[in-house]
Design a protein around this motif. Sequence first.
Motif, PDB file in Angstrom:
ATOM      1  N   ALA A   4      33.671  45.098  39.671  1.00 54.78           N
ATOM      2  CA  ALA A   4      35.064  45.104  39.243  1.00 54.78           C
ATOM      3  C   ALA A   4      35.122  44.936  37.734  1.00 54.78           C
ATOM      4  O   ALA A   4      34.439  44.097  37.162  1.00 54.78           O
ATOM      5  N   SER A   5      35.946  45.739  37.101  1.00 55.59           N
ATOM      6  CA  SER A   5      36.077  45.638  35.655  1.00 55.59           C
ATOM      7  C   SER A   5      37.235  44.698  35.317  1.00 55.59           C
ATOM      8  O   SER A   5      38.154  44.481  36.118  1.00 55.59           O
ATOM      9  N   PHE A   6      37.195  44.161  34.146  1.00 52.69           N
ATOM     10  CA  PHE A   6      38.240  43.249  33.695  1.00 52.69           C
ATOM     11  C   PHE A   6      39.571  43.989  33.565  1.00 52.69           C
ATOM     12  O   PHE A   6      40.627  43.454  33.918  1.00 52.69           O
ATOM     13  N   PHE A   9      41.136  44.436  36.994  1.00 52.62           N
ATOM     14  CA  PHE A   9      41.677  43.153  37.448  1.00 52.62           C
ATOM     15  C   PHE A   9      43.028  42.871  36.793  1.00 52.62           C
ATOM     16  O   PHE A   9      43.992  42.474  37.460  1.00 52.62           O
ATOM     17  N   VAL A  10      43.128  43.106  35.485  1.00 51.16           N
ATOM     18  CA  VAL A  10      44.378  42.877  34.765  1.00 51.16           C
ATOM     19  C   VAL A  10      45.459  43.823  35.268  1.00 51.16           C
ATOM     20  O   VAL A  10      46.614  43.420  35.451  1.00 51.16           O
ATOM     21  N   LYS A  11      45.114  45.083  35.528  1.00 49.56           N
ATOM     22  CA  LYS A  11      46.084  46.041  36.064  1.00 49.56           C
ATOM     23  C   LYS A  11      46.622  45.578  37.413  1.00 49.56           C
ATOM     24  O   LYS A  11      47.819  45.662  37.686  1.00 49.56           O
ATOM     25  N   THR A  12      45.731  45.080  38.258  1.00 47.91           N
ATOM     26  CA  THR A  12      46.124  44.607  39.581  1.00 47.91           C
ATOM     27  C   THR A  12      47.091  43.429  39.458  1.00 47.91           C
ATOM     28  O   THR A  12      48.117  43.381  40.147  1.00 47.91           O
ATOM     29  N   LEU A  17      52.673  41.255  39.645  1.00 46.72           N
ATOM     30  CA  LEU A  17      53.780  40.588  38.956  1.00 46.72           C
ATOM     31  C   LEU A  17      54.993  41.513  38.846  1.00 46.72           C
ATOM     32  O   LEU A  17      56.142  41.066  39.016  1.00 46.72           O
ATOM     33  N   LEU A  18      54.756  42.790  38.548  1.00 47.54           N
ATOM     34  CA  LEU A  18      55.854  43.747  38.449  1.00 47.54           C
ATOM     35  C   LEU A  18      56.592  43.864  39.781  1.00 47.54           C
ATOM     36  O   LEU A  18      57.830  43.837  39.829  1.00 47.54           O
TER      37      LEU A  18
END
Length: 93
Positions: A4-6, A9-12, A17-18
């Motif tokens: 898994a890339s950072f 993870f941030v996109k997920t 949150l959106l």
Amino acid sequence: MQEASFIGFVKTILIILLIYFAVKIIFKWFGPQIMRYIFKKVGQRVSRNFQQQQQDFRKQHQQKEEFTIDRDPKKNKKSNKNVGEYIDYEEID
């Protein structure tokens, strides 16, 4: 094996949150209308069930009236007023 890339993870996290805030805003704006609709439907269902129960009760009552048998009233039974002796108990310390 994939790692898994950072950035993934941030996109997920951002998507979660959106979605959370979008649902929160939608319910804030349209929540009263949604709740009014739900309560209206529940009220209609309760009213319909109550009317159905009343109709069933009336049908049962009419059927019972058809099969009633008139009987002579029973003679008044004499009450037994001799119920016993009153005993007063005292506490012992």
